[in-house]
Design an enzyme around this catalytic site. Structure first.
Site, mmCIF file in Angstrom:
data_model
loop_
_atom_site.group_PDB
_atom_site.id
_atom_site.type_symbol
_atom_site.label_atom_id
_atom_site.label_comp_id
_atom_site.label_asym_id
_atom_site.label_seq_id
_atom_site.Cartn_x
_atom_site.Cartn_y
_atom_site.Cartn_z
ATOM 1 N N HIS A 161 83.503 28.554 23.002
ATOM 2 C CA HIS A 161 82.695 30.015 23.043
ATOM 3 C C HIS A 161 83.780 30.982 22.658
ATOM 4 O O HIS A 161 85.264 29.877 23.031
ATOM 5 C CB HIS A 161 81.832 30.538 23.981
ATOM 6 C CG HIS A 161 82.564 30.004 25.657
ATOM 7 N ND1 HIS A 161 82.250 29.276 25.823
ATOM 8 C CD2 HIS A 161 81.928 30.936 26.511
ATOM 9 C CE1 HIS A 161 83.294 28.410 26.913
ATOM 10 N NE2 HIS A 161 83.018 29.678 27.471
ATOM 11 N N HIS B 226 85.711 32.753 25.476
ATOM 12 C CA HIS B 226 86.500 33.020 26.697
ATOM 13 C C HIS B 226 87.727 32.585 26.554
ATOM 14 O O HIS B 226 87.699 31.348 26.036
ATOM 15 C CB HIS B 226 85.527 32.738 28.000
ATOM 16 C CG HIS B 226 84.244 33.448 28.569
ATOM 17 N ND1 HIS B 226 83.282 33.105 28.541
ATOM 18 C CD2 HIS B 226 84.029 34.313 27.794
ATOM 19 C CE1 HIS B 226 82.670 33.598 28.930
ATOM 20 N NE2 HIS B 226 83.164 34.806 28.456
ATOM 21 N N ASP C 5 90.099 30.679 28.466
ATOM 22 C CA ASP C 5 90.442 29.405 29.286
ATOM 23 C C ASP C 5 90.076 28.248 28.351
ATOM 24 O O ASP C 5 89.836 27.492 28.080
ATOM 25 C CB ASP C 5 89.916 29.534 30.286
ATOM 26 C CG ASP C 5 87.914 29.362 30.402
ATOM 27 O OD1 ASP C 5 87.773 30.886 29.748
ATOM 28 O OD2 ASP C 5 87.588 28.005 31.362
ATOM 29 N N HIS C 6 88.903 28.737 26.781
ATOM 30 C CA HIS C 6 88.440 27.712 26.335
ATOM 31 C C HIS C 6 89.266 27.912 24.873
ATOM 32 O O HIS C 6 89.337 27.132 23.709
ATOM 33 C CB HIS C 6 86.978 28.312 25.768
ATOM 34 C CG HIS C 6 86.434 28.134 27.004
ATOM 35 N ND1 HIS C 6 86.116 26.534 27.029
ATOM 36 C CD2 HIS C 6 86.184 28.794 28.014
ATOM 37 C CE1 HIS C 6 85.310 26.526 28.562
ATOM 38 N NE2 HIS C 6 85.592 27.572 29.159
ATOM 39 N N HIS D 269 75.454 31.576 28.530
ATOM 40 C CA HIS D 269 76.237 31.745 29.154
ATOM 41 C C HIS D 269 77.224 32.921 28.267
ATOM 42 O O HIS D 269 77.514 33.976 28.621
ATOM 43 C CB HIS D 269 77.432 30.705 28.855
ATOM 44 C CG HIS D 269 79.033 30.973 29.754
ATOM 45 N ND1 HIS D 269 79.161 31.126 31.337
ATOM 46 C CD2 HIS D 269 80.524 30.863 29.363
ATOM 47 C CE1 HIS D 269 80.092 31.543 30.908
ATOM 48 N NE2 HIS D 269 81.101 31.123 29.979
ATOM 49 N N ASP E 24 80.254 26.007 28.384
ATOM 50 C CA ASP E 24 80.400 26.502 29.085
ATOM 51 C C ASP E 24 78.732 26.478 29.649
ATOM 52 O O ASP E 24 78.373 27.459 30.463
ATOM 53 C CB ASP E 24 81.593 27.817 30.078
ATOM 54 C CG ASP E 24 82.509 27.670 30.337
ATOM 55 O OD1 ASP E 24 82.729 26.638 30.192
ATOM 56 O OD2 ASP E 24 82.764 28.820 30.349
ATOM 57 N N HIS F 37 84.887 22.515 32.495
ATOM 58 C CA HIS F 37 84.986 22.270 34.059
ATOM 59 C C HIS F 37 84.565 21.405 35.116
ATOM 60 O O HIS F 37 84.098 20.593 35.003
ATOM 61 C CB HIS F 37 84.520 23.985 34.584
ATOM 62 C CG HIS F 37 85.156 25.199 33.572
ATOM 63 N ND1 HIS F 37 86.219 25.644 34.154
ATOM 64 C CD2 HIS F 37 84.727 25.928 32.875
ATOM 65 C CE1 HIS F 37 86.651 26.342 33.435
ATOM 66 N NE2 HIS F 37 85.316 27.195 31.764
HETATM 67 FE FE FE Z 1 85.415 28.196 31.540
HETATM 68 ZN ZN ZN Z 2 82.982 30.751 29.313
#
Ligand code: FE
Ligand code: ZN
Length: 256
Positions: free
Chosen positions: A50, A52, A54-55, A106, A128, A166
């Site tokens: 996805h 985001h 942090d990905h 999410h 996530d 995570h």
């Molecule tokens: Fe994340």
């Molecule tokens: Zn995420």
């Protein structure tokens, strides 16, 4: 297969055959480049679940440094160029086939990757959407979408190794135990995970059979979980899994 720690609690999953590697959700390029160099691997593919940061944060740098092919969700804005995927598509890499599942909730276009033909147990990269003992926050999707996504994941074989993005397990299990204080499997799993964290080790991958036994978000049709959801919000119809999930998610958001 190994989890490369990134940021404070992300894992970038890396799969390799001794020569070539695949990474999932590289939010940061640095730990991946280091691992590739240390192990003498060339990066073949980057799988993204996805949009985001942090990905996807390390995707462009990794593509530039390695020439790896990038794959990601059809319905989200992504660092171009990439191959866009949706339910029914698959990716071939390392001689393996990764089937794509649509798992919105999410984010609106979140996908997961499932690999059945791994020697040993199947692998799931769920980003996530599903965490051990919990699920992602509903930033873009509805409780009904998340329930359907979690149902699809929970239907995978029990020995599936669940590779979440995570290390949220201990805090999720604290909440899970508030929901189901008498769940013995949950109690056992929590002490196992505490020991792993104390030893500085990841709690992941989890197993799908374990998640079905301990994760309240996969247990919204259990009477104990439905009753607990009603103790948080008396309006909840205990026979509607989606309503139970919505209440659990709200409760978890406020839980300390
Ligand atoms: Fe994340
Ligand atoms: Zn995420």
């Amino acid at each position: 297969m190994l989890p490369l720690p990134a940021f404070t609690d992300n894992y970038i999953w890396m799969l390799h055959d001794g020569r070539h590697a695949v990474v999932v959700d590289p939010g940061d390029a640095a730990p991946v480049l280091l691992a590739l160099r240390d192990m003498g691997l060339s990066l073949q593919a980057i799988l993204v679940t996805h949009h985001h940061g942090d990905h996807v944060g390390g995707v462009s740098a990794l593509r530039d440094a390695t020439g790896a092919a990038v794959y990601g969700p059809a319905g989200e804005s992504m660092p171009e160029p990439l191959t866009r995927l949706r339910q029914g598509d698959s990716v071939s890499a390392l001689g393996l086939r990764f089937a794509v599942l649509d798992v919105p909730g999410h984010t609106a276009g979140h996908i997961a990757y499932y690999c059945a033909n791994m020697d040993g147990a199947p692998l799931l990269f769920c980003g996530d959407t599903l965490f051990s003992g919990g699920c992602g926050r509903l930033f873009e999707g509805t409780p009904a979408q998340m329930q359907a996504s979690l149902d699809a994941l929970a239907a995978l074989p029990g020995d599936t190794r669940v590779c979440c993005a995570h290390e949220y397990t201990l805090s999720n299990l604290k909440f899970a135990q508030a929901v189901e204080p008498h769940n013995q499997a949950l109690r056992d799993y929590a002490s196992q995970c505490q020991a792993l964290r104390q030893a500085g080790r990841p709690t992941l991958p989890s197993r799908m059979a374990t998640e079905r036994a301990i994760n309240p978000f996969l247990r919204t049709r259990e009477a104990t979980v439905a009753q607990a959801a009603r103790s948080f919000d008396a309006q909840v119809n205990p026979h509607q899994a989606v309503a139970v999930l919505a209440a659990l998610r709200q409760w978890k958001n406020e839980f300390r």
